[in-house]
Design an enzyme around this catalytic site. Structure first.
Site, PDB file in Angstrom:
ATOM      1  N   THR A 121       0.851  -1.201   0.000  1.00  0.00           N
ATOM      2  CA  THR A 121       0.000   0.000   0.000  1.00  0.00           C
ATOM      3  C   THR A 121       0.882   1.245   0.000  1.00  0.00           C
ATOM      4  O   THR A 121       1.710   1.424   0.893  1.00  0.00           O
ATOM      5  CB  THR A 121      -0.915  -0.004   1.229  1.00  0.00           C
ATOM      6  OG1 THR A 121      -1.733  -1.164   1.136  1.00  0.00           O
ATOM      7  CG2 THR A 121      -1.800   1.222   1.278  1.00  0.00           C
ATOM      8  N   GLY A 272     -17.849  -0.078  18.438  1.00  0.00           N
ATOM      9  CA  GLY A 272     -17.059  -0.837  19.400  1.00  0.00           C
ATOM     10  C   GLY A 272     -15.888  -0.047  19.931  1.00  0.00           C
ATOM     11  O   GLY A 272     -15.991   1.152  20.217  1.00  0.00           O
ATOM     12  N   GLY A 276      -8.300  -0.932  14.432  1.00  0.00           N
ATOM     13  CA  GLY A 276      -6.859  -1.008  14.647  1.00  0.00           C
ATOM     14  C   GLY A 276      -6.223  -1.802  13.528  1.00  0.00           C
ATOM     15  O   GLY A 276      -6.775  -1.891  12.434  1.00  0.00           O
ATOM     16  N   CYS A 279      -3.286  -1.664   8.931  1.00  0.00           N
ATOM     17  CA  CYS A 279      -3.712  -1.067   7.661  1.00  0.00           C
ATOM     18  C   CYS A 279      -4.563   0.177   7.859  1.00  0.00           C
ATOM     19  O   CYS A 279      -4.146   1.273   7.499  1.00  0.00           O
ATOM     20  CB  CYS A 279      -4.465  -2.091   6.835  1.00  0.00           C
ATOM     21  SG  CYS A 279      -3.464  -3.541   6.509  1.00  0.00           S
ATOM     22  N   LYS A 282      -2.962   3.345   9.742  1.00  0.00           N
ATOM     23  CA  LYS A 282      -1.813   3.964   9.059  1.00  0.00           C
ATOM     24  C   LYS A 282      -2.200   4.473   7.667  1.00  0.00           C
ATOM     25  O   LYS A 282      -1.733   5.521   7.229  1.00  0.00           O
ATOM     26  CB  LYS A 282      -0.627   2.998   9.012  1.00  0.00           C
ATOM     27  CG  LYS A 282      -0.540   2.092   7.816  1.00  0.00           C
ATOM     28  CD  LYS A 282       0.779   1.328   7.774  1.00  0.00           C
ATOM     29  CE  LYS A 282       0.704   0.151   6.817  1.00  0.00           C
ATOM     30  NZ  LYS A 282       0.540   0.434   5.421  1.00  0.00           N
TER      31      LYS A 282
END
Ligand code: UGA
Length: 458
Positions: A121, A272, A276, A279, A282
């Site tokens: 990515t 919730g 996190g 992926c 960031k």
């Protein structure tokens, strides 16, 4: 086709394993010798359902090999998939130094025509830089490079199925020859002609994957725009949850009904503890920084990030309200991975929650079905229990921090009897409130009516 996959992390292993599974001759390479040695011994550095079988069976068929010598692996391939990490720099931008290093290796080893596929990515315009770098590092050599961007949309926990049954395959290319070559690589997936390692007898009906040919810049932008939208959707769900809590509504009922509108959709719309992993957080940050560099104020995404950062505070406040004082209390935390079906604890909200509760003076004991080893390595001071029941022993409160489905099936009577006080803070809305309340638990979910609605009691 002979394919070399550079980078044996999560994306590299899934890509390499699945490309071998659909019939290609694949070498996975990494400059980290210990990782390659581990893989050669048949051990996987990550937990990903089904990947071990894919890797083992293709190694046996000699369609998949591991090599700790990237130059050699690259020289032998027709197509090179770059799957190295792009971790965040302190300013939130993606660190592209591993891509630069791979470009140097490829350029100095290549002969003839090579297809170089960017799978990591990366921010838009990286493909252009990669092309330039290959030209500069390969100056004076006879190699010719075709560069493509082929973003991955794999989700940890279901990555093998996602690779083989994708909803779309995006290829960013400059010319039709490159597109043809990539089409050939993906033909078995596009035609769904392979023996599926995920679905034992017969695959459920899937729409054929869309083959989407774009420019390289668009392909790169598609990846960041997709992940950022998912992050946005989750933050929206979390804000609705906060409001539902104040109004005495139930976020589960609200989002189910809102998501029934096909334009919105119920998937990825759960409130919730926040998102996190390596992926979404960031990529969201990198996208914001990219927009800033381009002079575009993407404040919408900054807000999504801010909302997500506040999720842990929100859950800690719930714990505080229920316990009155946190210091000195025993807290059981179920779940450490950033989501279910993975052992990945990178940027895991659960890990931050344990740290924050510990800093507040609580004695936290946690348990996760798969992430214990990774937690032990990364957080040696964490008090880890051997199972959920041990974690609950004498606890004043039990917090569910990861949405592992098996937590639903725990013996909740046994847990209740083991705890000092039967109190649950369900930060993932995993349990059915009426069921656990009927067992005598005090239950607090996220955005859920604290009073049991009358129809749920019947
Ligand atoms: C994400 C994307 O979903 C993939 O499409 C993408 O390919 C991948 O990043 C990547 O860039 O490689 P992943 O990191 O595996 O996949 O995790 P997700 O399934 O996206 O979950 C991210 C976080 O969001 C988890 O912490 C999860 O608990 C949370 N989440 C998810 C919610 O809080 N609510 C939801 O409704 C869904």
């Amino acid at each position: 086709m002979k394919i070399s996959v550079v980078g044996s992390g999560y994306v590299g292993l899934v890509t390499g394993g699945c490309l071998a599974e659909i019939g290609h001759d694949v070498i996975c390479t990494d400059s980290d010798l210990s990782k390659i040695q581990m893989l050669e011994q048949g051990k996987l550095p990550i937990y990903e359902p089904g990947l071990d079988t894919v890797i083992e069976s293709n190694r046996r068929k000699s369609r998949l090999r591991f090599d700790s010598n990237p130059p050699k692996a690259v020289a032998a391939a027709d197509a090179i998939f770059i799957c190295v990490g792009t971790p965040p720099l302190p300013n939130g931008e993606a660190d592209l130094s591993a891509i630069d290093n791979v470009a140097r290796v490829i350029a100095s080893e290549a002969h003839g025509t090579k297809l170089v596929v960017e799978k990591s990515t990366v921010p838009a315009q990286t493909g252009q830089q990669l092309k330039r770098a290959l030209g500069i590092y390969g100056r004076g050599r006879s190699a010719e490079f075709r560069v493509a961007s082929n973003p991955e949309f794999l989700r940890e926990g279901t990555a093998v199925g996602d690779f083989l049954h994708p909803d779309r395959i995006v290829v960013g290319v400059d010319d039709s020859e490159t597109e043809k070559q990539l089409h050939e690589i993906y033909r078995p997936v596009l035609e769904q002609k392979f023996v599926c390692p995920v679905h034992e007898s017969k695959c459920p009906p899937f729409d054929p994957p869309a083959w989407m040919v774009t420019t390289i810049n668009s392909a790169e932008l598609i990846k960041h725009a997709s992940n950022s939208f998912l992050a946005l959707k989750i933050s929206y769900a979390n804000m609705v949850a906060d409001l539902a809590e104040k109004l005495g509504a139930d976020v589960e009922e609200v989002l189910q009904a809102v998501g029934k509108d096909a334009r919105i959709g119920t998937s990825f719309f759960r409130a919730g503890l926040g998102f996190g992993g390596f992926c979404l957080p960031k990529d969201l940050q990198a996208f914001v920084r990219l927009a800033e560099r381009c002079g575009v104020d993407f404040a919408l995404l900054k807000e999504a990030e801010r909302i997500n950062q506040r999720r842990i505070d929100h859950v800690i406040e719930k714990v505080r309200r229920a316990l009155w004082v946190i210091r000195g209390k025993k807290v059981a935390v179920l779940g450490l991975a950033f989501k279910a079906n993975t052992d990945d604890i990178r940027f895991a909200p659960a890990i931050e929650l344990v740290e924050r509760l510990t800093n507040e003076g609580a004695h936290v004991r946690s348990y996760d079905p798969e992430a214990m080893e990774k937690t032990r390595e990364a957080r040696p001071k964490f008090d880890l229990a051997s199972d959920a029941y041990e974690a609950a022993e004498d606890a004043d409160v039990l917090v569910i921090a990861t949405e592992w489905p098996q937590f639903r099936k725990l013996d909740w009577v046994r847990i209740r009897d083991a705890m000092a006080r039967p109190l649950i803070v369900d930060a993932r809305n995993l349990l059915v409130p009426s069921e656990v309340r009927a067992l005598g638990f005090e239950y607090h979910g996220i955005g859920r009516n604290e009073e049991e609605p009358s129809h749920a009691r019947q």
